[in-house]
Design a protein around this motif. Structure first.
Motif, short mmCIF file in Angstrom:
data_model
loop_
_atom_site.label_atom_id
_atom_site.label_comp_id
_atom_site.label_asym_id
_atom_site.label_seq_id
_atom_site.Cartn_x
_atom_site.Cartn_y
_atom_site.Cartn_z
N ARG A 148 0.80 -1.22 0.00
CA ARG A 148 0.00 0.00 0.00
C ARG A 148 0.84 1.29 0.00
N GLN A 149 1.82 1.36 0.93
CA GLN A 149 2.60 2.60 1.01
C GLN A 149 3.59 2.77 -0.15
N THR A 150 3.87 1.67 -0.86
CA THR A 150 4.71 1.81 -2.05
C THR A 150 3.94 2.62 -3.10
N THR A 151 2.69 2.22 -3.31
CA THR A 151 1.85 2.92 -4.29
C THR A 151 1.58 4.35 -3.82
N GLU A 152 1.31 4.52 -2.54
CA GLU A 152 1.10 5.88 -2.02
C GLU A 152 2.32 6.75 -2.28
N SER A 153 3.50 6.19 -2.04
CA SER A 153 4.73 6.95 -2.25
C SER A 153 4.84 7.38 -3.71
N ILE A 154 4.55 6.46 -4.62
CA ILE A 154 4.64 6.79 -6.05
C ILE A 154 3.68 7.92 -6.39
N ASN A 155 2.48 7.86 -5.82
CA ASN A 155 1.51 8.93 -6.11
C ASN A 155 2.00 10.28 -5.62
N ILE A 156 2.61 10.29 -4.43
CA ILE A 156 3.12 11.57 -3.90
C ILE A 156 4.27 12.07 -4.77
N LEU A 157 5.15 11.15 -5.19
CA LEU A 157 6.29 11.55 -6.03
C LEU A 157 5.82 12.11 -7.36
N LYS A 158 4.79 11.47 -7.91
CA LYS A 158 4.22 11.92 -9.18
C LYS A 158 3.64 13.33 -9.03
N GLU A 159 2.87 13.51 -7.95
CA GLU A 159 2.23 14.79 -7.71
C GLU A 159 3.26 15.91 -7.55
N ARG A 160 4.36 15.61 -6.88
CA ARG A 160 5.40 16.63 -6.67
C ARG A 160 6.44 16.63 -7.79
N LYS A 161 6.26 15.79 -8.77
CA LYS A 161 7.16 15.72 -9.94
C LYS A 161 8.60 15.40 -9.55
N VAL A 162 8.78 14.47 -8.63
CA VAL A 162 10.13 14.07 -8.23
C VAL A 162 10.50 12.78 -8.94
N PRO A 163 11.60 12.78 -9.72
CA PRO A 163 12.02 11.53 -10.36
C PRO A 163 12.48 10.53 -9.30
N PHE A 164 12.36 9.26 -9.60
CA PHE A 164 12.79 8.27 -8.61
C PHE A 164 13.37 7.04 -9.27
N LEU A 165 14.17 6.33 -8.49
CA LEU A 165 14.56 4.99 -8.93
C LEU A 165 14.14 4.01 -7.85
N VAL A 166 14.01 2.74 -8.23
CA VAL A 166 13.51 1.74 -7.31
C VAL A 166 14.69 0.93 -6.77
N ALA A 167 14.83 0.88 -5.44
CA ALA A 167 15.81 -0.01 -4.83
C ALA A 167 15.08 -1.30 -4.48
N ALA A 168 15.35 -2.35 -5.25
CA ALA A 168 14.73 -3.66 -4.97
C ALA A 168 15.55 -4.28 -3.85
N ASN A 169 15.07 -4.10 -2.62
CA ASN A 169 15.88 -4.36 -1.42
C ASN A 169 15.74 -5.81 -0.91
N LYS A 170 16.65 -6.18 -0.06
CA LYS A 170 16.68 -7.49 0.61
C LYS A 170 16.98 -8.63 -0.37
#
Ligand code: GDP
Length: 358
Positions: free
Chosen positions: A114-136
């Motif tokens: 849930r919070q992964t998708t929420e984070s993406i939505n916030i990043l999109k809204e603020r226009k912040v580019p991101f990369l995904v760390a596929a962790n563990k």
């Protein structure tokens, strides 16, 4: 040192993602690496943020020279210390975010939550580019960890089955990102970084993949965000992260300066509970290294000026009612004072209006 004529500042990096997917562990690992690998005298600790100098990035990325050739023009990367979207929502600035780039941490074995998708939505809204760390990645059954090694090197030493298993997990992430409208690929298969979200397999626990993560953050920001990262020599612009009462200092504010230069005795303008606060800086403070003569009683060291980007503590009269999340500007003329006062009032009305969005 850079041959280029344009001087760039350090990009501001935030870490977001679902709870327990490893944001804190990854940040701790990055900070630890910076402390161990920095040159003597280089500072890494700031207020609310940690600096990873380019010298450190170059050292850890050395084994990758042939895969990710980087010649760094930025002085390093500035990581915001507190992960998650609560603090990120305070990093607001007009038309976007103070953050230049984000790491979206996803537990590779759990995929999007849930919070992964929420984070993406916030990043999109603020226009912040991101990369995904596929962790563990160290939790993939059969994974044999190679501490602190590049992912590229560690992967080669894994069995065929484990390599296949990793790719299945990555493929799931690619599908989940596709559902949200993004093209994504593992970093070493990305042909066009402007069209694809980069996925970097990492382990915050073993440090595997950290070299690629740091090299890509640095390489991508200095290449694609050049205009944004140009150093401006004018008055400072910042955002208030936190308001804190400190022993011997009274009320202070922790501020991320993202543009310009802040000087001791500058007049600053920021938002308060009952309108705009105009005050004069008493001290600009950084955490003190041991045995520093300029240390104040509180364990901070006073400095005369700071160039963006940086995290500092400011002590000044009248900060009792300062608001976390408020923009902050230093002003040198009356004209600018009335301009920024208007801007701040305008911004604050928007923050109040959209308080429930994070
Ligand atoms: P956060 O809530 O996203 O900040 O997650 P934490 O960093 O607190 O990590 C949650 C749990 O996952 C802790 O028990 C960590 O030790 C563990 N963890 C984090 N990163 C890794 C990793 O790369 N590998 C393994 N095996 N465990 C990890």
């Amino acid at each position: 040192m850079s041959q280029s004529t344009v001087k760039l500042r350090q990009p501001i990096v935030v870490v977001l993602g679902h709870v327990d997917h490893g944001k804190t562990t990854l940040l701790d690992k990055i900070r630890g690496t910076a402390v161990v690998k920095k040159e003597p005298g280089e500072m890494t600790q700031e207020v609310g943020a940690s600096f990873v100098p380019s010298s450190v990035i170059e050292k850890v990325a050395e084994p990758l020279r042939n895969i990710i050739p980087i010649k760094l023009e930025i002085p390093g990367l500035l990581f915001i210390d507190t992960p998650g979207h609560e603090l990120f929502s305070n990093l607001r600035k007009r038309g976007g975010s103070v953050a230049d780039i984000a790491i979206l941490v996803v537990d590779i074995t759990e995929g999007f939550q849930r919070q992964t998708t929420e984070s993406i939505n916030i990043l999109k809204e603020r226009k912040v580019p991101f990369l995904v760390a596929a962790n563990k990645i160290d939790r993939i059954p059969g994974w044999r960890p190679l501490e602190n090694q590049p992912f590229t090197i560690s992967l080669k030493s894994q069995s065929q089955n484990v390599q296949k298993s990793l790719d299945n997990y990555i493929y799931k992430l690619v599908m989940q990102l596709a559902e949200l409208g993004f093209n994504a690929e593992r970093f070493d298969r990305v042909k066009d970084f402007t069209k694809y979200i980069t996925i970097v397999p990492v382990s915050g626990k073993t440090g595997e993949g950290l070299p690629e993560l740091l090299a890509l953050l640095a390489g991508l920001t200095q290449h694609y965000l050049k205009t944004r990262l140009k150093i401006a020599e004018g008055p400072a612009k910042g955002v208030v992260l936190e308001v804190k009462e400190e022993q011997g200092l009274g009320h202070t504010i922790d501020v991320i300066i993202y543009d310009g230069i802040l000087r001791k005795n500058d007049t600053i303008v920021l938002g308060g509970l009952n309108g705009v606060i105009v005050t004069k800086i008493r001290n600009i403070l950084l955490p003190a290294p041991l045995q520093d003569m300029r240390v104040t009683k509180s364990g901070y060291r006073a400095i005369d000026e700071i160039v963006a980007a940086a995290g500092v503590k400011i002590s000044a009269p009248g900060l009792e009612e300062a608001l976390a999340g408020s923009p902050l500007y230093s002003v040198d003329t009356e004209d600018r004072l009335s301009d920024v006062t208007k801007t701040i009032l305008d911004e604050l009305s928007k923050v109040r209006f959209s308080k429930n969005d994070s």
